[in-house]
Design an enzyme around this catalytic site. Structure first.
Site, PDB file in Angstrom:
ATOM      1  N   TYR A 127      47.804  32.190  39.066  1.00  0.00           N
ATOM      2  CA  TYR A 127      48.886  31.975  40.027  1.00  0.00           C
ATOM      3  C   TYR A 127      49.969  31.077  39.445  1.00  0.00           C
ATOM      4  CZ  TYR A 127      45.431  34.165  42.927  1.00  0.00           C
ATOM      5  OH  TYR A 127      44.518  35.067  43.413  1.00  0.00           O
ATOM      6  N   ARG A 180      40.978  34.371  50.257  1.00  0.00           N
ATOM      7  CA  ARG A 180      40.564  35.107  51.453  1.00  0.00           C
ATOM      8  C   ARG A 180      41.500  34.812  52.615  1.00  0.00           C
ATOM      9  NH1 ARG A 180      33.972  35.000  50.607  1.00  0.00           N
ATOM     10  NH2 ARG A 180      34.072  36.084  48.603  1.00  0.00           N
ATOM     11  N   CYS A 192      39.809  47.682  45.400  1.00  0.00           N
ATOM     12  CA  CYS A 192      38.680  47.232  46.202  1.00  0.00           C
ATOM     13  C   CYS A 192      38.958  47.583  47.659  1.00  0.00           C
ATOM     14  CB  CYS A 192      38.458  45.737  46.038  1.00  0.00           C
ATOM     15  SG  CYS A 192      36.834  45.207  46.644  1.00  0.00           S
ATOM     16  N   LYS A 215      31.776  39.202  38.093  1.00  0.00           N
ATOM     17  CA  LYS A 215      32.422  38.515  39.200  1.00  0.00           C
ATOM     18  C   LYS A 215      31.341  37.796  40.001  1.00  0.00           C
ATOM     19  CE  LYS A 215      35.342  39.326  43.222  1.00  0.00           C
ATOM     20  NZ  LYS A 215      36.104  40.348  43.956  1.00  0.00           N
ATOM     21  N   CYS A 254      37.841  45.471  50.370  1.00  0.00           N
ATOM     22  CA  CYS A 254      37.636  44.368  51.322  1.00  0.00           C
ATOM     23  C   CYS A 254      38.901  43.990  52.087  1.00  0.00           C
ATOM     24  CB  CYS A 254      37.036  43.152  50.635  1.00  0.00           C
ATOM     25  SG  CYS A 254      38.064  42.447  49.352  1.00  0.00           S
ATOM     26  N   LYS A 299      35.153  36.109  36.098  1.00  0.00           N
ATOM     27  CA  LYS A 299      35.826  35.532  37.259  1.00  0.00           C
ATOM     28  C   LYS A 299      34.815  34.816  38.122  1.00  0.00           C
ATOM     29  CE  LYS A 299      38.052  36.977  41.490  1.00  0.00           C
ATOM     30  NZ  LYS A 299      38.508  38.060  42.330  1.00  0.00           N
TER      31      LYS A 299
END
Ligand code: PBG
Length: 340
Positions: free
Chosen positions: A316, A208, A122, A198, A124, A251
């Site tokens: 995670y 983020r 991606c 997504k 971003c 997601k």
């Protein structure tokens, strides 16, 4: 009580009975660990909004990957964090051969060759505006121009050693474009895990922070999906499957278990679920207050995700789960020897 007397509790009486009738098991082999890599040396900087998750420099990244491999985790999903002054309008650092993710892939491929390396494809994290594509003059993300960049990202990641590229930008046609680019460059064996469904979600907040990828203006609602839509999720998935996605994804996971279930019925492709940052951090926060038992809650969450239909879970908690699932193999006492 009627006859024959149905007593559901008969098979719940002890742990071995419960093990026999257990319908869903999460295995270490189902887990994918997301990892964040940045510039520097000897760096293992905890992400404030995600306790227990770190930004690694290349050297400590390799250590972490070795440990995950040792614990039996089959795969990692890599996110790169370039320096703030390296970002530009087109996210160049996402596809240069010397980009942070490309260097990380080469290091991991060399150090832990058996570990499956998945690269998030991606823009971003690499664009100065923080959006997942190139902007028009009217500051809209341009779909088809972005595809050209995603092709470069995917090819550079495959070149660096990624076994799987994972486009997460929700551009139309991204899977087809990446498949063609990989094939044209001799990477017909590199697989595509598409973030096919997504949603535009508040649960990405902590990520983020971690990846420094908050859009500088606006939001991602013009490309990520609207949370109320489940039929649309099935269409997105079917399209990506038709374009050649080897693995599809839903997601986030928790608020979308119904979507996972529907997607599972709709396509035969292996299905991944992303147990995202917000789903992790809210449990961490509550556990710190003593309000929730982290291990029991995490196990229940990933079991629910698997029960809803996921084949693999990006989480995670992967490293913790790998140890917890091992501990939970009940140790048996040595059998007594027969006396003569
Ligand atoms: C974007 C990307 C995001 C996540 C993974 N890849 C965030 C976003 O769309 O803003 C979120 C992962 C998480 O919250 O754990 N490339």
């Amino acid at each position: 009580m009627g006859f024959p007397s149905v007593r559901m509790r008969r098979l719940r009486r002890d742990e071995n009975l419960r093990r026999l009738v257990r319908e869903t098991r999460v295995l270490v082999g189902d887990l994918i660990a997301p990892l964040f890599v940045c510039e520097g040396e000897g760096l293992r900087a905890e992400i404030p909004s995600m306790p227990g998750v770190y930004r690694h420099s290349l050297d400590t990244l390799v250590e972490e990957a070795r440990l995950l491999h040792h614990l039996g985790v089959p795969a990692v999903l890599l996110f790169g964090i370039p320096g703030e002054d390296e970002k530009d309008a087109e996210g160049t650092q996402a596809w240069t051969g010397e980009g942070i993710v490309q260097r990380a892939l080469r290091a991991l491929h060399e150090a832990v060759p058996e570990l499956v390396l998945i690269a998030d494809a991606c823009l971003c994290e690499y664009t100065d505006h923080g959006h997942c594509g190139v902007l028009s003059r009217r500051k809209e993300v341009q779909n088809d121009k972005t595809l050209e960049l995603l092709e470069r990202v995917a090819v550079s990641q495959a070149q660096a050693g990624a076994a799987i590229v994972a486009p997460s930008g929700m551009m139309d046609g991204m899977v087809q474009a990446i498949r063609a680019a990989l094939d044209n460059n001799g990477f017909e064996h590199t697989a595509i895990m598409s973030y096919s469904t997504k949603f535009s979600s508040a649960f990405y907040g902590p990520f983020r922070d971690a990846a420094d990828s908050t859009p500088q203006f606006g939001n991602r609602r013009q490309y990520q999906m609207d949370p109320p839509n489940a039929r649309e999720a099935v269409r997105e998935t079917e399209l990506d499957a038709a374009e050649g996605a080897d693995i599809v994804m839903v997601k986030p996971a928790l608020a979308y278990l119904d979507v996972l279930y529907r997607v599972r019925q709709a396509v035969p492709q292996p299905l991944a679920a992303y147990n995202v940052s917000g789903e992790y951090s809210m449990v961490k926060a509550a556990a710190r207050q003593g309000w929730l038992d982290e291990k029991a809650t995490a196990l229940e969450i990933v079991t629910g995700i698997k029960r809803a239909g996921a084949d693999m879970i990006i989480t995670y908690w992967a490293k913790d789960l790998a140890s917890w699932l091992r501990e939970d193999q009940p140790a048996r006492e040595e059998p007594k020897k027969h006396e003569a």
